[in-house]
Scaffold this motif. Sequence first.
Motif, mmCIF file in Angstrom:
data_model
loop_
_atom_site.group_PDB
_atom_site.id
_atom_site.type_symbol
_atom_site.label_atom_id
_atom_site.label_comp_id
_atom_site.label_asym_id
_atom_site.label_seq_id
_atom_site.Cartn_x
_atom_site.Cartn_y
_atom_site.Cartn_z
ATOM 1 N N ALA A 22 0.824 -1.209 0.000
ATOM 2 C CA ALA A 22 0.000 0.000 0.000
ATOM 3 C C ALA A 22 0.861 1.263 0.000
ATOM 4 C CB ALA A 22 -0.939 -0.006 1.207
ATOM 5 N N ARG A 23 1.931 1.267 0.768
ATOM 6 C CA ARG A 23 2.775 2.461 0.852
ATOM 7 C C ARG A 23 3.451 2.744 -0.479
ATOM 8 N NH1 ARG A 23 8.125 3.604 1.824
ATOM 9 N NH2 ARG A 23 8.534 5.610 2.863
ATOM 10 N N ASP A 105 -10.264 -4.195 -1.344
ATOM 11 C CA ASP A 105 -11.083 -4.118 -0.133
ATOM 12 C C ASP A 105 -10.515 -3.147 0.887
ATOM 13 O OD1 ASP A 105 -12.858 -6.034 -1.144
ATOM 14 O OD2 ASP A 105 -11.619 -7.688 -0.389
ATOM 15 N N ASP A 106 -9.520 -2.359 0.470
ATOM 16 C CA ASP A 106 -8.883 -1.405 1.380
ATOM 17 C C ASP A 106 -9.269 0.012 0.951
ATOM 18 O OD1 ASP A 106 -7.326 0.159 2.977
ATOM 19 O OD2 ASP A 106 -5.400 -0.717 2.371
ATOM 20 N N PRO A 107 -10.193 0.666 1.664
ATOM 21 C CA PRO A 107 -10.639 2.008 1.246
ATOM 22 C C PRO A 107 -9.517 3.034 1.249
ATOM 23 C CG PRO A 107 -11.468 1.470 3.444
ATOM 24 C CD PRO A 107 -10.866 0.217 2.894
ATOM 25 N N ASP A 108 -8.473 2.826 2.054
ATOM 26 C CA ASP A 108 -7.384 3.803 2.133
ATOM 27 C C ASP A 108 -6.506 3.787 0.881
ATOM 28 O OD1 ASP A 108 -8.188 4.619 4.643
ATOM 29 O OD2 ASP A 108 -6.906 3.166 5.676
ATOM 30 N N THR A 109 -6.491 2.682 0.146
ATOM 31 C CA THR A 109 -5.648 2.606 -1.043
ATOM 32 C C THR A 109 -6.449 2.500 -2.341
ATOM 33 O OG1 THR A 109 -5.492 0.195 -0.777
ATOM 34 C CG2 THR A 109 -3.726 1.532 0.179
ATOM 35 N N ARG A 110 -7.764 2.440 -2.226
ATOM 36 C CA ARG A 110 -8.579 2.284 -3.433
ATOM 37 C C ARG A 110 -8.382 3.459 -4.390
ATOM 38 N NH1 ARG A 110 -14.104 1.450 -1.558
ATOM 39 N NH2 ARG A 110 -13.250 -0.488 -0.738
ATOM 40 N N VAL A 115 -6.012 5.664 -9.518
ATOM 41 C CA VAL A 115 -5.104 6.570 -10.224
ATOM 42 C C VAL A 115 -4.061 5.772 -10.986
ATOM 43 C CG1 VAL A 115 -3.297 8.307 -9.912
ATOM 44 C CG2 VAL A 115 -5.446 8.510 -8.655
ATOM 45 N N TYR A 116 -3.489 4.786 -10.329
ATOM 46 C CA TYR A 116 -2.439 3.981 -10.960
ATOM 47 C C TYR A 116 -2.957 3.287 -12.221
ATOM 48 C CZ TYR A 116 0.816 0.182 -11.819
ATOM 49 O OH TYR A 116 1.676 -0.686 -12.434
ATOM 50 N N LEU A 117 -4.101 2.616 -12.123
ATOM 51 C CA LEU A 117 -4.613 1.853 -13.265
ATOM 52 C C LEU A 117 -5.026 2.765 -14.413
ATOM 53 C CD1 LEU A 117 -6.701 -0.921 -11.458
ATOM 54 C CD2 LEU A 117 -4.458 -1.142 -12.545
ATOM 55 N N HIS A 118 -5.677 3.888 -14.096
ATOM 56 C CA HIS A 118 -6.077 4.807 -15.162
ATOM 57 C C HIS A 118 -4.861 5.411 -15.854
ATOM 58 C CE1 HIS A 118 -10.116 4.559 -13.379
ATOM 59 N NE2 HIS A 118 -10.556 5.021 -14.531
#
Length: 203
Positions: A22-23, A105-110, A115-118
């Motif tokens: 996540a980081r 399933d992690d709202p903090d990294t969703r 952003v990354y995928l787009h």
Amino acid sequence: MSDASEGTPAPQAARPTRRIDARSLRGLAHPLRMSIFELLGLDGPATATGLAERLGESTGTVSWHLRHLAEHGFIEEETGRGTKRERWWRRTGVTNELNTADFRDDPDTRGALSVYLHELVQLYFSRVITYVGEDWDDRWRGAGTLADWSDLRLTPDQLAALNAELMAVVARHTPDPGAEPGPDALPVVVQLQSFPRKERVTG
């Protein structure tokens, strides 16, 4: 991104692999940082000044993002080259593996994942647009391809098996590190996007 993927990563010989957490995902998921990371992967080491000229950004802005990428272990300074005022940066010799299931399933990294995928899709699209707009001789035009197949109906296991086979083919054509390329060889980008499509009912 060339060495981070949504699904199964392409096999890499003799290269360590790290799973993006996540980081590090939050450290990479920025349009400019991803563009910098992309250029360092495609064209090799560069300075902040050189990257800034290519990206149309200020050297100070690019330098800040380079330090951020280095902090998260994506790039490193190329020692023994440059000066204190003009540092050279390169990608680390690590294959980054990203599994989107780790973050859905992690709202903090969703948000960072989105952003990354787009941005990743935009980078892929930009590569193709650049190729289409360039002037290539008939040999290279005939060798390249833009193709799609939309008549497959597969299960998740079958789709995963298809991707594994395709990546094994690419691996067989990937030269060993240090191997001398042929005299007429150029860098080649292979892009693969395979994904399910929601079925639409027409009537």
